[in-house]
Design a protein around this motif. Structure first.
Motif, short mmCIF file in Angstrom:
data_model
loop_
_atom_site.label_atom_id
_atom_site.label_comp_id
_atom_site.label_asym_id
_atom_site.label_seq_id
_atom_site.Cartn_x
_atom_site.Cartn_y
_atom_site.Cartn_z
N VAL A 24 3.16 3.41 5.35
CA VAL A 24 2.03 4.12 4.76
C VAL A 24 2.01 5.59 5.19
O VAL A 24 1.80 6.50 4.38
CB VAL A 24 0.70 3.42 5.13
CG1 VAL A 24 -0.49 4.25 4.66
CG2 VAL A 24 0.65 2.03 4.51
N MET A 25 2.25 5.84 6.47
CA MET A 25 2.25 7.21 6.97
C MET A 25 3.33 8.06 6.32
O MET A 25 3.13 9.24 6.02
CB MET A 25 2.45 7.20 8.49
CG MET A 25 1.31 6.61 9.28
SD MET A 25 1.76 6.52 11.04
CE MET A 25 0.31 5.68 11.70
N GLU A 26 4.49 7.44 6.06
CA GLU A 26 5.61 8.21 5.52
C GLU A 26 5.42 8.63 4.06
O GLU A 26 6.14 9.48 3.57
CB GLU A 26 6.92 7.43 5.68
CG GLU A 26 7.50 7.49 7.07
CD GLU A 26 7.81 8.91 7.52
OE1 GLU A 26 8.52 9.62 6.78
OE2 GLU A 26 7.34 9.31 8.60
N VAL A 27 4.46 8.02 3.37
CA VAL A 27 4.19 8.45 1.99
C VAL A 27 2.89 9.26 1.91
O VAL A 27 2.33 9.42 0.83
CB VAL A 27 4.16 7.25 1.02
CG1 VAL A 27 5.51 6.57 0.97
CG2 VAL A 27 3.06 6.26 1.40
N GLY A 28 2.43 9.75 3.05
CA GLY A 28 1.24 10.61 3.05
C GLY A 28 -0.07 9.90 3.20
O GLY A 28 -1.14 10.51 3.04
N GLY A 29 -0.04 8.59 3.50
CA GLY A 29 -1.27 7.86 3.72
C GLY A 29 -1.81 8.05 5.12
O GLY A 29 -1.14 8.58 6.00
N THR A 43 0.84 -1.20 0.00
CA THR A 43 0.00 0.00 0.00
C THR A 43 0.87 1.25 0.00
O THR A 43 0.59 2.24 -0.68
CB THR A 43 -0.94 -0.01 1.22
OG1 THR A 43 -1.83 -1.12 1.11
CG2 THR A 43 -1.76 1.26 1.30
N ALA A 44 1.97 1.21 0.76
CA ALA A 44 2.89 2.35 0.77
C ALA A 44 3.56 2.55 -0.58
O ALA A 44 3.80 3.69 -1.00
CB ALA A 44 3.94 2.16 1.86
N SER A 45 3.84 1.46 -1.28
CA SER A 45 4.57 1.57 -2.55
C SER A 45 3.67 1.87 -3.73
O SER A 45 4.16 2.10 -4.85
CB SER A 45 5.35 0.28 -2.82
OG SER A 45 4.46 -0.79 -3.12
N GLY A 46 2.34 1.83 -3.53
CA GLY A 46 1.42 2.12 -4.63
C GLY A 46 0.99 0.89 -5.39
O GLY A 46 0.18 0.99 -6.33
N THR A 47 1.51 -0.28 -5.03
CA THR A 47 1.01 -1.52 -5.64
C THR A 47 -0.47 -1.67 -5.32
O THR A 47 -1.28 -2.04 -6.18
CB THR A 47 1.80 -2.73 -5.12
OG1 THR A 47 3.17 -2.57 -5.51
CG2 THR A 47 1.26 -4.04 -5.66
N PHE A 48 -0.83 -1.42 -4.06
CA PHE A 48 -2.21 -1.32 -3.63
C PHE A 48 -2.49 0.12 -3.23
O PHE A 48 -1.58 0.89 -2.95
CB PHE A 48 -2.49 -2.24 -2.44
CG PHE A 48 -2.20 -3.70 -2.69
CD1 PHE A 48 -2.52 -4.29 -3.91
CD2 PHE A 48 -1.60 -4.49 -1.72
CE1 PHE A 48 -2.26 -5.63 -4.15
CE2 PHE A 48 -1.34 -5.83 -1.95
CZ PHE A 48 -1.66 -6.40 -3.16
N ASP A 49 -3.76 0.47 -3.21
CA ASP A 49 -4.14 1.84 -2.84
C ASP A 49 -4.74 1.92 -1.44
O ASP A 49 -5.04 3.02 -0.96
CB ASP A 49 -5.16 2.37 -3.86
CG ASP A 49 -4.60 2.33 -5.28
OD1 ASP A 49 -3.56 2.98 -5.50
OD2 ASP A 49 -5.17 1.62 -6.13
N ALA A 98 -7.86 9.78 -0.26
CA ALA A 98 -9.18 9.65 -0.89
C ALA A 98 -9.76 8.26 -0.68
O ALA A 98 -10.96 8.10 -0.43
CB ALA A 98 -9.08 9.97 -2.38
N VAL A 99 -8.91 7.24 -0.76
CA VAL A 99 -9.38 5.87 -0.56
C VAL A 99 -9.72 5.65 0.91
O VAL A 99 -10.70 4.97 1.24
CB VAL A 99 -8.32 4.87 -1.06
CG1 VAL A 99 -8.71 3.44 -0.70
CG2 VAL A 99 -8.13 5.00 -2.57
N HIS A 100 -8.93 6.22 1.80
CA HIS A 100 -9.21 6.09 3.23
C HIS A 100 -10.57 6.69 3.57
O HIS A 100 -11.32 6.13 4.39
CB HIS A 100 -8.10 6.77 4.04
CG HIS A 100 -8.22 6.55 5.51
ND1 HIS A 100 -8.96 7.37 6.33
CD2 HIS A 100 -7.71 5.57 6.31
CE1 HIS A 100 -8.89 6.92 7.58
NE2 HIS A 100 -8.14 5.83 7.60
#
Length: 243
Positions: free
Chosen positions: A200-205, A175-181, A228-230
């Motif tokens: 996840v937090m470190e990439v703005g999630g 999820t952090a790498s963008g493979t999943f959203d 947006a997905v959250h």
């Protein structure tokens, strides 16, 4: 140690800890290797580990020596190792390894997240309708199924597709790498999610519990996704029965 031992053929000997909950000699050997390093390099810091347990503390290591043991026993390479330092209940540093896939995810709070040494970009902006979201089934706690299945059905209707790889630490790292959203699951343990949530937090999630609060480490009920997905995951979780 895992790479030296290799991914076994299906049918490796495993001990049943509970319904669908397995442990192998490799789990225990991996944990011993990790704890040996932590005792040498970070003496005096509390450790909470999956196999040997430990005491929760404001500052502690959370260690999952082999995430996806069922995958491992069946020769499926979605197997992870997760180690995180939690400080005041939040990830300060963490690493998630996928040894049989050649992946090393790492993070330090305020310093970014990395995949095999390359900095991961911030979460991209996308329409949630095109999102691919990971999940995990609450197969060990069947009373959670009504709440989970309601969420599962709604998520499949709102997002493009869902994925279930069987290793929560890797789901969060992907999820952090963008493979999943995004990622959602109920009833996980601190060692399953600590490092991946930090990534996840470190990439703005965003990472919360299913009510939008901050009890995800204690309850194991987690929503982690790009903003947006959250937002959609929170909406869907609010409409699922509480059970």
């Amino acid at each position: 140690m895992l790479i030296d031992n290799g991914l076994p053929r299906p049918g490796v000997a495993a001990e049943l800890k509970g319904a669908g909950d397995y442990v192998t000699a490799t789990d225990r050997n991996s944990e011993s290797a990790i704890l040996e390093v932590l005792a040498r390099e970070a003496p005096g810091v509390a450790v909470l580990a999956e196999e040997r347990g430990g005491l929760r503390s404001a500052t502690m290591w959370a260690v999952d020596p082999l995430d996806g043991t069922t995958n491992f026993t069946r020769g499926f390479p979605a197997v992870g190792i997760s180690v995180a330092l939690l400080d005041q209940g939040r990830p300060a540093v963490g690493v998630v390894l996928a040894p049989f896939l050649g992946l090393e995810f790492s993070m330090a709070r305020g310093e970014g997240a990395f995949l095999n040494g390359d900095r991961l970009p911030q979460h991209r902006i996308l329409d949630p309708a095109s999102a691919v979201v990971a999940t995990g089934f609450p197969f060990r706690n069947k009373p959670l199924l009504p709440r989970y299945l309601a969420m599962f059905g709604k998520a499949l209707g709102r997002f493009e597709d869902l994925r279930r790889a069987g290793a929560a630490a890797l789901d969060l790292a992907w999820t952090a790498s963008g493979t999943f959203d995004g990622f959602f699951e109920l009833g996980l343990n601190a060692w399953d999610v600590a490092a991946g949530a930090g990534l996840v937090m470190e990439v703005g999630g965003l990472v919360t519990d299913w009510s939008g609060g901050d009890t995800w480490l204690e309850t194991g009920d987690i929503l982690a996704a790009s903003p947006a997905v959250h937002e959609v995951l929170l909406e869907l979780a609010a409409s699922a029965p509480q059970g």
